[in-house]
Each structure stands twice: as structure tokens, then as C-alpha cells.
Design an enzyme around this catalytic site. Structure first.
Site, PDB file in Angstrom:
ATOM      1  N   ALA A  50     -48.589 -25.922 -33.216  1.00 17.67           N
ATOM      2  CA  ALA A  50     -47.538 -26.541 -34.020  1.00 17.67           C
ATOM      3  C   ALA A  50     -46.969 -25.532 -35.024  1.00 17.67           C
ATOM      4  O   ALA A  50     -45.801 -25.600 -35.402  1.00 17.67           O
ATOM      5  CB  ALA A  50     -48.085 -27.761 -34.737  1.00 17.67           C
ATOM      6  N   TYR A  52     -45.749 -22.384 -34.734  1.00 17.80           N
ATOM      7  CA  TYR A  52     -45.365 -21.670 -33.512  1.00 17.80           C
ATOM      8  C   TYR A  52     -45.880 -20.236 -33.401  1.00 17.80           C
ATOM      9  O   TYR A  52     -46.258 -19.782 -32.337  1.00 17.80           O
ATOM     10  CB  TYR A  52     -43.832 -21.627 -33.366  1.00 17.80           C
ATOM     11  CG  TYR A  52     -43.164 -22.972 -33.204  1.00 17.80           C
ATOM     12  CD1 TYR A  52     -43.889 -24.134 -32.954  1.00 17.80           C
ATOM     13  CD2 TYR A  52     -41.779 -23.073 -33.312  1.00 17.80           C
ATOM     14  CE1 TYR A  52     -43.261 -25.355 -32.824  1.00 17.80           C
ATOM     15  CE2 TYR A  52     -41.135 -24.295 -33.171  1.00 17.80           C
ATOM     16  CZ  TYR A  52     -41.882 -25.432 -32.926  1.00 17.80           C
ATOM     17  OH  TYR A  52     -41.261 -26.635 -32.790  1.00 17.80           O
ATOM     18  N   GLU A  59     -51.342 -13.507 -21.314  1.00 18.12           N
ATOM     19  CA  GLU A  59     -51.876 -12.153 -21.099  1.00 18.12           C
ATOM     20  C   GLU A  59     -53.000 -11.848 -22.080  1.00 18.12           C
ATOM     21  O   GLU A  59     -54.039 -11.291 -21.724  1.00 18.12           O
ATOM     22  CB  GLU A  59     -50.767 -11.099 -21.273  1.00 18.12           C
ATOM     23  CG  GLU A  59     -49.636 -11.214 -20.284  1.00 18.12           C
ATOM     24  CD  GLU A  59     -48.493 -12.116 -20.755  1.00 18.12           C
ATOM     25  OE1 GLU A  59     -48.768 -13.142 -21.417  1.00 18.12           O
ATOM     26  OE2 GLU A  59     -47.343 -11.799 -20.442  1.00 18.12           O
TER      27      GLU A  59
END
Ligand code: THU
Length: 134
Positions: A50, A52, A59
């Protein structure tokens, strides 16, 4: 050291782990399969948050899983995504992967495109810290 795993096998593993991606914000699911020098394969998916910026890319998740098992040398990485066009690993992942050497072969597979690079091509001027022993 074992023989190389066929790249198709790595691509299949990357496409499978993509189903575990936690991507409720972008809805962009990514899977990665990383082949260690031993021949063992480690997978990872993106894990969003949340907040971000705390999102972990597939990866780096695969790399962390491999390092946790004691690996520090890698041959190939396959990234799988669901769109038509293949994506290149983000800059942060390039830097983190390069910590373990820029000879890594990187593949990206999507529905209508597959791409291949050496990590050295993706990050030609990698940041390295000169650590001095005292
Ligand atoms: N993402 C990856 O997992 N790998 C990349 O190399 C680029 C981006 C993820 C992060 C985020 O969850 C989503 O893709 C959209 O940026």
C-alpha cells in the site's frame, strides 16, 4: 556444477510463479526464475505494498531466495509477464543483480515477444563500493 537448465524450463517456472504475484495495485504480475551456478533454480514474484515504494520486484525476490540458500553466483534469469511485449528489468533490479556479477544472461518472455540481454548491457556503469580492509 550441473548442466544448464533449458531456458524453456526457466521460462515455465517464471510463468508459474507469476501466479503467486501480489499485485493488487498495478495488476501487473511478474515472475522470475534465477539459475544459480550450481544449476539450482530460485523463483520470485512481485510483492506490492500500500506504500507503493516498498514494492519488491520479482527479480529481487528471486535473488533474495537464492542468496538465503547460500548462492552468490548466477548464470541466467528469466522474467515472465502477461502482456504482449517483453519488459526489461527495472533499474533497481539491475543494480541489485549486478552486485553478484554482470555476466548474467537476462531473458524476458511475454505473449508475443522474447528478449535477451547480458546484464552488462543493461547496466554498463554499475555502482560499486570500494570497501577497504582495516
Ligand atoms: N516489477 C517487477 O516485478 N519487475 C520489474 O523489473 C519491473 C516492475 C513490478 C513492480 C510492480 O509490482 C509492478 O511490476 C508494476 O511496476
Amino acid at each position: 556444477m550441473t548442466d544448464h537448465v533449458p531456458v524453456e524450463r526457466l521460462a515455465k517456472l517464471a510463468a508459474e510463479v507469476l501466479n503467486s504475484a501480489y499485485a493488487p495495485y498495478s495488476r501487473f504480475r511478474v515472475g522470475a526464475a534465477l539459475e544459480a551456478e550450481s544449476g539450482e533454480v530460485f523463483t520470485g514474484c512481485n510483492v506490492e505494498n500500500a506504500s507503493y515504494g516498498l514494492t519488491i520486484c520479482a527479480e529481487r525476490a528471486a535473488l533474495a531466495a537464492a542468496v538465503a540458500r547460500g548462492h552468490a553466483g548466477f548464470r541466467r534469469l528469466v522474467v515472465a509477464t502477461e502482456g504482449d511485449r517483453a519488459v526489461a528489468p527495472c533499474g533497481a533490479c539491475r543494480q541489485v543483480l549486478a552486485e553478484f556479477g554482470t555476466g548474467l544472461e537476462v531473458f524476458s518472455v511475454a505473449k508475443k515477444e522474447s528478449l535477451r540481454w547480458s546484464l552488462e548491457d543493461l547496466i554498463p556503469s554499475v555502482f560499486k563500493l570500494a570497501v577497504t580492509d582495516e
